[in-house]
Design a protein around this motif. Structure first.
Motif, PDB file in Angstrom:
ATOM      1  N   GLY A   1       2.116   6.056  -4.756  1.00  0.00           N
ATOM      2  CA  GLY A   1       2.570   7.096  -5.706  1.00  0.00           C
ATOM      3  C   GLY A   1       1.867   8.093  -5.961  1.00  0.00           C
ATOM      4  N   ILE A   2       0.349   8.059  -5.628  1.00  0.00           N
ATOM      5  CA  ILE A   2      -0.684   9.190  -5.766  1.00  0.00           C
ATOM      6  C   ILE A   2      -0.377  10.067  -4.701  1.00  0.00           C
ATOM      7  N   ALA A   3      -0.147   9.478  -3.589  1.00  0.00           N
ATOM      8  CA  ALA A   3       0.115  10.377  -2.362  1.00  0.00           C
ATOM      9  C   ALA A   3       1.266  11.206  -2.404  1.00  0.00           C
ATOM     10  N   SER A   4       2.198  10.453  -2.755  1.00  0.00           N
ATOM     11  CA  SER A   4       3.558  11.049  -2.720  1.00  0.00           C
ATOM     12  C   SER A   4       4.469  10.630  -4.150  1.00  0.00           C
ATOM     13  N   THR A   5       4.537  11.404  -4.946  1.00  0.00           N
ATOM     14  CA  THR A   5       5.365  10.998  -6.174  1.00  0.00           C
ATOM     15  C   THR A   5       6.750  10.527  -5.793  1.00  0.00           C
ATOM     16  N   ALA A   6       7.245  11.070  -4.591  1.00  0.00           N
ATOM     17  CA  ALA A   6       8.681  10.549  -3.927  1.00  0.00           C
ATOM     18  C   ALA A   6       8.793   9.256  -3.457  1.00  0.00           C
ATOM     19  N   ALA A   7       7.553   8.639  -3.214  1.00  0.00           N
ATOM     20  CA  ALA A   7       7.632   7.474  -2.621  1.00  0.00           C
ATOM     21  C   ALA A   7       8.021   6.323  -3.187  1.00  0.00           C
ATOM     22  N   ASN A   8       8.567   5.433  -2.479  1.00  0.00           N
ATOM     23  CA  ASN A   8       9.247   4.222  -2.985  1.00  0.00           C
ATOM     24  C   ASN A   8       8.152   3.313  -2.593  1.00  0.00           C
ATOM     25  N   PRO A   9       7.542   2.360  -3.726  1.00  0.00           N
ATOM     26  CA  PRO A   9       6.397   1.446  -3.170  1.00  0.00           C
ATOM     27  C   PRO A   9       7.070   0.474  -2.405  1.00  0.00           C
ATOM     28  N   ASP A  10       8.272  -0.024  -2.562  1.00  0.00           N
ATOM     29  CA  ASP A  10       8.916  -1.163  -1.745  1.00  0.00           C
ATOM     30  C   ASP A  10       8.971  -0.610  -0.327  1.00  0.00           C
ATOM     31  N   GLU A  11       9.654   0.571   0.064  1.00  0.00           N
ATOM     32  CA  GLU A  11       9.760   1.007   1.348  1.00  0.00           C
ATOM     33  C   GLU A  11       8.275   1.446   1.951  1.00  0.00           C
ATOM     34  N   ALA A  12       7.410   1.867   1.027  1.00  0.00           N
ATOM     35  CA  ALA A  12       5.944   1.837   1.851  1.00  0.00           C
ATOM     36  C   ALA A  12       5.485   0.622   2.368  1.00  0.00           C
ATOM     37  N   ARG A  13       5.619  -0.611   1.296  1.00  0.00           N
ATOM     38  CA  ARG A  13       5.238  -1.877   1.740  1.00  0.00           C
ATOM     39  C   ARG A  13       5.942  -2.341   3.223  1.00  0.00           C
ATOM     40  N   GLY A  14       7.249  -2.086   3.021  1.00  0.00           N
ATOM     41  CA  GLY A  14       8.065  -2.663   4.192  1.00  0.00           C
ATOM     42  C   GLY A  14       7.532  -1.785   5.580  1.00  0.00           C
ATOM     43  N   LEU A  15       7.489  -0.656   5.541  1.00  0.00           N
ATOM     44  CA  LEU A  15       6.993   0.192   6.765  1.00  0.00           C
ATOM     45  C   LEU A  15       5.766  -0.304   7.066  1.00  0.00           C
ATOM     46  N   TYR A  16       4.641  -0.259   6.316  1.00  0.00           N
ATOM     47  CA  TYR A  16       3.327  -0.802   6.686  1.00  0.00           C
ATOM     48  C   TYR A  16       3.208  -2.338   6.891  1.00  0.00           C
ATOM     49  N   ALA A  17       3.729  -3.226   6.401  1.00  0.00           N
ATOM     50  CA  ALA A  17       3.730  -4.644   6.626  1.00  0.00           C
ATOM     51  C   ALA A  17       4.195  -4.797   7.984  1.00  0.00           C
ATOM     52  N   MET A  18       5.365  -4.097   8.493  1.00  0.00           N
ATOM     53  CA  MET A  18       5.897  -4.387   9.865  1.00  0.00           C
ATOM     54  C   MET A  18       4.719  -3.879  10.907  1.00  0.00           C
ATOM     55  N   ALA A  19       4.066  -3.079  10.781  1.00  0.00           N
ATOM     56  CA  ALA A  19       2.861  -2.406  11.638  1.00  0.00           C
ATOM     57  C   ALA A  19       1.616  -3.614  11.427  1.00  0.00           C
ATOM     58  N   VAL A  20       1.443  -4.064  10.227  1.00  0.00           N
ATOM     59  CA  VAL A  20       0.491  -5.200  10.256  1.00  0.00           C
ATOM     60  C   VAL A  20       0.959  -6.397  10.978  1.00  0.00           C
ATOM     61  N   ARG A  21       2.389  -6.614  10.941  1.00  0.00           N
ATOM     62  CA  ARG A  21       2.659  -8.133  11.584  1.00  0.00           C
ATOM     63  C   ARG A  21       2.637  -7.838  13.234  1.00  0.00           C
ATOM     64  N   LEU A  22       2.849  -6.661  13.639  1.00  0.00           N
ATOM     65  CA  LEU A  22       2.863  -6.664  15.017  1.00  0.00           C
ATOM     66  C   LEU A  22       1.365  -6.651  15.502  1.00  0.00           C
ATOM     67  N   ALA A  23       0.482  -6.030  14.648  1.00  0.00           N
ATOM     68  CA  ALA A  23      -1.105  -6.066  15.136  1.00  0.00           C
ATOM     69  C   ALA A  23      -1.567  -7.265  14.669  1.00  0.00           C
ATOM     70  N   LEU A  24      -1.053  -8.133  13.975  1.00  0.00           N
ATOM     71  CA  LEU A  24      -1.522  -9.692  13.911  1.00  0.00           C
ATOM     72  C   LEU A  24      -1.171 -10.625  14.849  1.00  0.00           C
ATOM     73  N   ILE A  25      -0.702  -9.860  16.266  1.00  0.00           N
ATOM     74  CA  ILE A  25      -0.551 -10.732  17.367  1.00  0.00           C
ATOM     75  C   ILE A  25      -1.869 -11.047  17.623  1.00  0.00           C
TER      76      ILE A  25
END
Length: 285
Positions: free
Chosen positions: A60-84
């Motif tokens: 929220g500090i980087a973008s006041t319009a950002a939804n924390p749940d959406e942010a976590r979802g986008l980031y977590a998907m990339a993390v799951r792929l990297a954790l291969i």
């Protein structure tokens, strides 16, 4: 699985005479002996997951319009792929631990560990390098499988796409893979074993500091860069430990170069054939 393992343990280990009861003193001794390793593993899990945990609070500090749940979802998907990477790395490290432990017993010549350690690094590079290059090359189509927002992000919220985050996260996990089983070496060296928890604390604090600086400035990309920076810091410390125990780290890492060359040729071949949007055909080739 639990039933099979339980049957095997009873058949192989618990089918003899009854063992004497364990005293509280013995139990406390076991806790003290394994405590440093347990603390390190706990702190390392925290370090590896700290980015996902803190994104909701910092985005929220980087973008006041950002939804924390959406942010976590986008980031977590990339993390799951990297954790291969970590799936295979953890299996290999666990399998090689008994041999590393025997070779690092007090009084053993640590120089004898150089060849098996270098072989472990080469083995990790053998599978991790082409996988990293392949995921880097096909980051867009792979993320597109999960939905458009993972490919393009959510611009109106200032959230980067998972496809942009994946290469940076993957680079961090690749460094972790080719660093070799340094923790296993440290566990078997008495003078280093007590240092393990402090290293874990250092890595966890460093990860929090990098996230606190980069996420408010650069959003999800800042989290990916912080993750890579944390992995790079841990890799440098690993090489320092390797240099003080096993041998010159550059000589060991030289074994990775042939796999980097072959994977680079693979990348050039896929690009030259125009297979950027055909991951299955590219993977088959």
């Amino acid at each position: 699985r639990a039933w099979v393992i339980r049957r095997m343990v009873h058949r192989e280990l618990l089918n003899g005479a009854a063992t004497p009861p364990v005293s509280l003193r013995d139990a406390w001794g076991a806790i003290r002996a394994s405590g440093p390793v347990a603390v390190f593993r706990m702190l390392r899990v925290i370090r590896n997951r700290m980015d996902v945990i803190l994104i909701g609070a910092l985005i929220g500090i980087a973008s006041t319009a950002a939804n924390p749940d959406e942010a976590r979802g986008l980031y977590a998907m990339a993390v799951r792929l990297a954790l291969i990477f970590h799936t295979v790395t953890l299996a290999f490290t666990t399998a090689i631990f008994p041999r590393i432990a025997r070779m690092t017993e007090e009084g053993q010549d640590l120089n004898a560990l150089r060849e098996p350690y270098a072989r472990a690094v080469r083995w990790q590079a053998w599978w991790a390098t082409p996988l990293a290059v392949g995921l880097f090359f096909y980051a867009d189509p792979v993320n597109a499988w999960f939905g458009e927002k993972y490919l393009h992000g959510i611009p109106e919220m200032g959230l980067a796409a998972s496809a942009l985050l994946l290469p940076w996260l993957m680079a961090g996990t690749y460094l972790d893979s080719i660093g070799g089983p340094v923790g296993m070496v440290m566990m078997g060296v008495p003078r280093l074993e007590r240092v393990i928890p402090w290293l874990g604390l250092f890595f966890a604090v460093a990860a929090v500091v990098m996230l606190a600086i980069l996420v408010p400035l650069y959003g999800l990309m800042g989290a990916a860069w912080a993750s890579l920076a944390s992995a790079a810091l841990e890799f440098v410390v690993k090489m320092i430990v390797v240099g003080s125990t096993v041998g010159p780290p550059l000589a060991i890492l030289a074994g990775v170069l042939p796999y980097l060359a072959v994977s680079g040729a693979m990348f050039a071949g896929l690009y030259g054939l125009g297979l950027q949007d055909r991951p299955f055909l590219g993977g088959a080739l």
